[in-house]
Design an enzyme around this catalytic site. Sequence first.
Site, PDB file in Angstrom:
ATOM      1  N   HIS A  72      16.984  25.058 -14.253  1.00 40.21           N
ATOM      2  CA  HIS A  72      18.124  24.254 -13.769  1.00 40.21           C
ATOM      3  C   HIS A  72      18.300  23.004 -14.614  1.00 40.21           C
ATOM      4  CE1 HIS A  72      18.517  26.905 -10.364  1.00 40.21           C
ATOM      5  NE2 HIS A  72      17.206  26.825 -10.186  1.00 40.21           N
ATOM      6  N   CYS A  88     -19.727  -2.093  -0.323  1.00 37.27           N
ATOM      7  CA  CYS A  88     -20.568  -3.276  -0.143  1.00 37.27           C
ATOM      8  C   CYS A  88     -21.550  -3.396  -1.301  1.00 37.27           C
ATOM      9  CB  CYS A  88     -21.358  -3.150   1.166  1.00 37.27           C
ATOM     10  SG  CYS A  88     -20.339  -2.880   2.587  1.00 37.27           S
ATOM     11  N   GLU A 112       1.222   6.484 -16.945  1.00 35.65           N
ATOM     12  CA  GLU A 112       0.979   5.050 -16.709  1.00 35.65           C
ATOM     13  C   GLU A 112      -0.126   4.474 -17.582  1.00 35.65           C
ATOM     14  OE1 GLU A 112      -0.432   3.810 -12.848  1.00 35.65           O
ATOM     15  OE2 GLU A 112      -1.450   5.684 -12.515  1.00 35.65           O
ATOM     16  N   GLU A 169       1.348  13.964  -9.753  1.00 39.72           N
ATOM     17  CA  GLU A 169       0.267  12.961  -9.874  1.00 39.72           C
ATOM     18  C   GLU A 169      -0.369  13.036 -11.253  1.00 39.72           C
ATOM     19  OE1 GLU A 169      -0.671  10.366  -8.740  1.00 39.72           O
ATOM     20  OE2 GLU A 169      -2.756  10.132  -9.378  1.00 39.72           O
ATOM     21  N   ARG A 226     -16.894  -5.976  -7.302  1.00 37.00           N
ATOM     22  CA  ARG A 226     -16.792  -4.757  -6.483  1.00 37.00           C
ATOM     23  C   ARG A 226     -15.807  -4.916  -5.333  1.00 37.00           C
ATOM     24  NH1 ARG A 226     -21.944  -1.819  -6.626  1.00 37.00           N
ATOM     25  NH2 ARG A 226     -21.795  -1.384  -4.414  1.00 37.00           N
ATOM     26  N   ASN A 281     -25.381  -0.761   2.408  1.00 33.76           N
ATOM     27  CA  ASN A 281     -24.139  -0.280   1.802  1.00 33.76           C
ATOM     28  C   ASN A 281     -24.058   1.202   2.105  1.00 33.76           C
ATOM     29  OD1 ASN A 281     -21.881   0.312   0.271  1.00 33.76           O
ATOM     30  ND2 ASN A 281     -23.070   0.623  -1.601  1.00 33.76           N
ATOM     31  N   GLY A 282     -22.999   1.642   2.768  1.00 33.23           N
ATOM     32  CA  GLY A 282     -22.826   3.062   3.070  1.00 33.23           C
ATOM     33  C   GLY A 282     -22.126   3.232   4.407  1.00 33.23           C
ATOM     34  N   TRP A 293     -17.700  -4.909   2.070  1.00 27.92           N
ATOM     35  CA  TRP A 293     -16.363  -4.309   1.958  1.00 27.92           C
ATOM     36  C   TRP A 293     -16.184  -3.555   3.271  1.00 27.92           C
ATOM     37  CZ3 TRP A 293     -12.319  -3.845  -1.562  1.00 27.92           C
ATOM     38  CH2 TRP A 293     -11.442  -2.795  -1.348  1.00 27.92           C
ATOM     39  N   LYS A 305      -0.531   9.834 -13.926  1.00 26.36           N
ATOM     40  CA  LYS A 305      -1.758   9.352 -14.575  1.00 26.36           C
ATOM     41  C   LYS A 305      -1.543   9.212 -16.078  1.00 26.36           C
ATOM     42  CE  LYS A 305      -3.478   7.920 -11.950  1.00 26.36           C
ATOM     43  NZ  LYS A 305      -2.749   7.915 -10.733  1.00 26.36           N
TER      44      LYS A 305
HETATM   45  C1  AGP Z   1      -1.099   4.784  -9.178  1.00 26.28           C
HETATM   46  O1  AGP Z   1      -2.005   5.114 -10.217  1.00 26.28           O
HETATM   47  C2  AGP Z   1      -0.507   3.419  -9.350  1.00 26.28           C
HETATM   48  N1  AGP Z   1      -1.525   2.431  -9.446  1.00 26.28           N
HETATM   49  C3  AGP Z   1       0.570   3.101  -8.294  1.00 26.28           C
HETATM   50  O2  AGP Z   1       1.551   4.112  -8.372  1.00 26.28           O
HETATM   51  C4  AGP Z   1       0.079   3.024  -6.825  1.00 26.28           C
HETATM   52  O3  AGP Z   1      -0.308   4.294  -6.377  1.00 26.28           O
HETATM   53  C5  AGP Z   1       1.255   2.522  -5.980  1.00 26.28           C
HETATM   54  O4  AGP Z   1       1.593   1.223  -6.406  1.00 26.28           O
HETATM   55  C6  AGP Z   1       0.928   2.508  -4.472  1.00 26.28           C
HETATM   56  O5  AGP Z   1      -0.131   1.639  -4.228  1.00 26.28           O
HETATM   57  P1  AGP Z   1      -0.785   1.627  -2.763  1.00 26.28           P
HETATM   58  O6  AGP Z   1      -1.418   2.973  -2.553  1.00 26.28           O
HETATM   59  O7  AGP Z   1      -1.787   0.504  -2.799  1.00 26.28           O
HETATM   60  O8  AGP Z   1       0.308   1.382  -1.767  1.00 26.28           O
END
Ligand code: AGP
Length: 606
Positions: free
Chosen positions: A502, A2, A486, A479, A28, A101-102, A75, A483
């Site tokens: 493998h 918020c 992408e 993950e 925001r 907000n909180g 929010w 990061k």
């Molecule tokens: C992650 O950094 C990406 N923005 C993308 O993989 C995202 O996690 C994926 O599209 C899923 O989005 P969601 O959590 O809103 O469903």
Amino acid sequence: MCGIVALTLKEGNASPLLHSALKRLEYRGYDSAGIATLYGEKIFVKKDAGKIDEIHARLNFDNMPGSVGVSHTRWSTHGAPTRENAHPHLDCKNTVAVVHNGVIENFLELKEELMDRGHRFVSRTDTEVISHLVEEGLDAGENLYNATVNALRRLRGSYALAIISTREPNKIVCARNESPLVLGLSDSGTFCASDIPAILPYTNKIIILNNGELAVLEADNIIIKRISDGVTLSREAKVIEWSIEQAEKQGYPHFMLKEIHEQPTSLRNALRLQEQYLDLITTFLDRGEKIFLLAAGTSHYACIAASYMFSKLARLATYPVVSSEFIENYGDSIGIDTVVLAVSQSGETYDTLKAVDYARMRAATILGITNVVGSTLTRVSRAYIVQQSGPEIGVAATKSYTAQVLVLAQLALKLAKMRGKLSQDEIDEVKASLQRIPETVENILEKREEKVKELARKYAKEKTFLFLGRGISTATALEGRLKLLEISYKPSLAYPAGESKHGPISVVEDGTPTIFICPNDETRKDIIGNMMEMKARGAKIISLCEEGDQKIADLSDDIIEVPKVHPILSPIPYIIPLQLLAYYIAVENGLDPDKPRNLAKSVTVP
Ligand code: AGP
């Protein structure tokens, strides 16, 4: 999250300035908005669900009387986005207006107590309890300052709030605990807001209110006090030279870096979920014969981490499945005995919603974890949890991922307790580590960011990276790779380290940066073997390991140390350096981490 803005002017009406200030908080994210002003012993309120321009077109924010006012963009965390739940919230006699907000953790018990004393509530929000608590103080003869302080002492949770009352019409009392709040002063009046962009056009003389502090604003004066003991604090205003856009990022160069640094707060909020929602989800999970964890992208990696947590803590097998493959892979096995837990930051991902619809059609029980109240996922779920991370502007998921993992960890622990799979000591050990997660992340951000920047400069020009982990750290490897991939477009590999021989080990050349995630858990011995095999082929070994792990340090070309944490929770702290590494490598290569090519924040199309 918020946004709040409040102001008191020496002359002129407050509402037009509040209206334009709210517009500067739109970035925001929000789903409702409102303004309250004070004039002639009366509070005027205009608020509704929807966007500011739509509400203004219906209600006209600019013709409200009075030179004192509070305003809010909401929010939703508690209660759907409706007019009743929009802020400001009033007391029974319409003499107090509050914006907040909180997350107030103990609002249900306070609400029951106040209703028992005859207070009438009109919303389902946590915030409304504040207006009624202040009303009680004023009715008992306290001034607005003391009534507010006494109300604050009843609250548990985070808040940035501003309060006005007809009882002291020329004052605003605002206070802060965790949620940010800034003050502004000028020749025309005084201001407070959730962040600087809202009031920067009115003044660049800014005071940051600290946690546990309160301020009393009058048109020509600001008094700051410590909530705990009422001591008056003197605070010099800083002159802010930022542009509005810089201010939206609170001085960070990109939203992604700001959101990485917001994680201690978003994780604290993820620890403030209402117990009854966690209990409900856990009960449905406990009944499931087959349990699928459905998600896409980063959210899918949170589910992979969760599958280890459910198995190791609750002895429950769960199946993390990429949403787009769910129907093909498992569709025919879905039935009334199936539980689907869908995880989606946006709650709008097409692939996830399509898979959920299919499972619903086959009588499966649908549960949801999302960051957006009112999203489609909340509407199609039998029960859902809102992770309370606040809006995530950067396309790359960061704070939403760690909050998802923390919510899933809490569910796994509750399930373990419900099923009697862990001793009380084991439960207490995990719970203690869970509670320390926000400060552990804070520690990493404070102590390791410079080291990560150095590594980013060293490896920025490398073409590809390997991310390797074993056990639950496989999720962290996946993950971390996503990061980097992408936002810097480096085609990198991530897989369980045991898989190297493998096939993937064939890509390793002299100098290939190979990132190992190796917390001090039961996989450490084997991952050391994997490090040796990569080292033997000339890889550059970059290790994330527990502070003081000399053996790993000796084997590595570079290390990033992480404070000790319960192994089952390692995906949260161990992803922080990798978020930072991806960010700084992208910046080193002149890319915009907030807007990576070809990607959208929410993939709402097939
Ligand atoms: C992650 O950094 C990406 N923005 C993308 O993989 C995202 O996690 C994926 O599209 C899923 O989005 P969601 O959590 O809103 O469903």
